[in-house]
Scaffold this motif. Structure first.
Motif, PDB file in Angstrom:
ATOM      1  N   UNK A 268     -24.076  26.171  -8.140  1.00 33.72           N
ATOM      2  CA  UNK A 268     -24.282  25.134  -8.455  1.00 33.72           C
ATOM      3  C   UNK A 268     -23.832  23.486  -7.761  1.00 33.72           C
ATOM      4  N   UNK A 269     -22.078  23.943  -8.435  1.00 40.64           N
ATOM      5  CA  UNK A 269     -20.825  22.375  -7.914  1.00 40.64           C
ATOM      6  C   UNK A 269     -21.275  22.307  -6.615  1.00 40.64           C
ATOM      7  N   UNK A 270     -20.541  23.545  -6.149  1.00 34.32           N
ATOM      8  CA  UNK A 270     -20.170  23.732  -4.513  1.00 34.32           C
ATOM      9  C   UNK A 270     -21.600  23.219  -3.224  1.00 34.32           C
ATOM     10  N   UNK A 271     -23.170  23.916  -4.588  1.00 32.65           N
ATOM     11  CA  UNK A 271     -23.567  24.017  -3.769  1.00 32.65           C
ATOM     12  C   UNK A 271     -23.986  22.180  -3.941  1.00 32.65           C
TER      13      UNK A 271
ATOM     14  N   UNK B  73     -31.739  24.201  -4.412  1.00 34.56           N
ATOM     15  CA  UNK B  73     -30.413  23.269  -4.375  1.00 34.56           C
ATOM     16  C   UNK B  73     -30.667  23.880  -2.169  1.00 34.56           C
ATOM     17  N   UNK B  74     -30.433  25.294  -2.617  1.00 36.21           N
ATOM     18  CA  UNK B  74     -30.256  26.219  -1.256  1.00 36.21           C
ATOM     19  C   UNK B  74     -31.425  25.694  -0.414  1.00 36.21           C
ATOM     20  N   UNK B  75     -32.737  25.384  -0.473  1.00 33.18           N
ATOM     21  CA  UNK B  75     -34.094  25.290  -0.223  1.00 33.18           C
ATOM     22  C   UNK B  75     -33.667  23.535   0.543  1.00 33.18           C
ATOM     23  N   UNK B  76     -33.073  22.938  -0.256  1.00 31.59           N
ATOM     24  CA  UNK B  76     -33.028  21.588  -0.323  1.00 31.59           C
ATOM     25  C   UNK B  76     -32.479  21.473   1.321  1.00 31.59           C
ATOM     26  N   UNK B  77     -31.122  22.492   0.750  1.00 32.73           N
ATOM     27  CA  UNK B  77     -30.143  22.019   1.832  1.00 32.73           C
ATOM     28  C   UNK B  77     -30.337  23.216   3.158  1.00 32.73           C
ATOM     29  N   UNK B  78     -31.142  23.431   3.093  1.00 31.74           N
ATOM     30  CA  UNK B  78     -31.368  24.332   4.472  1.00 31.74           C
ATOM     31  C   UNK B  78     -32.967  23.384   5.480  1.00 31.74           C
ATOM     32  N   UNK B  79     -33.464  22.526   4.613  1.00 34.04           N
ATOM     33  CA  UNK B  79     -34.446  21.691   4.841  1.00 34.04           C
ATOM     34  C   UNK B  79     -33.545  20.564   5.649  1.00 34.04           C
ATOM     35  N   UNK B  80     -33.073  20.296   4.937  1.00 31.59           N
ATOM     36  CA  UNK B  80     -31.766  19.250   4.908  1.00 31.59           C
ATOM     37  C   UNK B  80     -31.414  19.659   6.506  1.00 31.59           C
ATOM     38  N   UNK B  81     -30.651  20.484   6.793  1.00 30.44           N
ATOM     39  CA  UNK B  81     -30.070  21.295   7.960  1.00 30.44           C
ATOM     40  C   UNK B  81     -30.640  20.908   8.774  1.00 30.44           C
TER      41      UNK B  81
END
Length: 167
Positions: free
Chosen positions: A28-31, A121-129
């Motif tokens: 979680x912290x790494x994400x 968090x992973x989904x949000x990161x993918x959407x942002x990218x």
């Protein structure tokens, strides 16, 4: 003896699940901090630990089977800890088994909640990218949203983008 083996397997499972909780928190912290190397390291450690958990789970199942044989019962499919505690006559052993099972259930529930957070968090990161990449390739170019007469468009109009999406 089988009861001791069962408790030992449950204690090991509990320790392993608590270690998984630590890994999930670090993921979680790494994400959040976008630390890909730490995330990769945690995923690798997590996969090794899951293999160990599978081995410990096999030991637990063998201990349950041996416990049932000691009690004069054959293989019972889908036996639960509550069923096992009913078979135990010693109050101390009953308490120990139910306590271990409850602590393991709580650890698994915390792990599920933390993994759900990591998935989001992973989904949000993918959407942002994806959104950032779309901005760089010009998919959201202002010119695409404003109507212009075809005769007003010049043939040699320069479209300034960072990346050519047609390449």
């Amino acid at each position: 003896m089988a009861f001791h083996d069962l408790c030992e397997a449950l204690e090991t499972l509990l320790v392993q699940h608590e270690q998984l909780l630590t890994f999930a928190q670090q993921k979680k912290e790494a994400l959040i901090s976008n630390d890909v190397s730490l995330l990769t390291e945690m995923v690798n450690k997590e996969s090794r630990l899951v293999k160990l958990i599978l081995e410990t789970e096999a030991r637990r199942q063998k201990a349950v089977a041996a416990f049932l044989v000691e009690k004069g019962l054959g293989q019972l499919p889908d036996i639960k800890v509550t069923d096992l505690t009913r078979m135990i006559t010693n109050a101390e052993e009953k308490l120990k088994l139910s306590d271990l099972a409850e602590r393991l259930i709580q650890a698994v529930e915390r792990l599920k909640a933390l993994n759900n957070i990591n998935v989001r968090l992973t989904q949000q990161s993918i959407e942002f990218n994806d959104f950032s990449l779309s901005l760089l390739t010009g998919i959201y170019d202002d010119q695409d949203f404003v109507y212009k007469k075809p005769s007003d468009l010049s043939q040699g109009q320069l479209n300034l983008k960072f990346f050519d999406s047609k390449a």
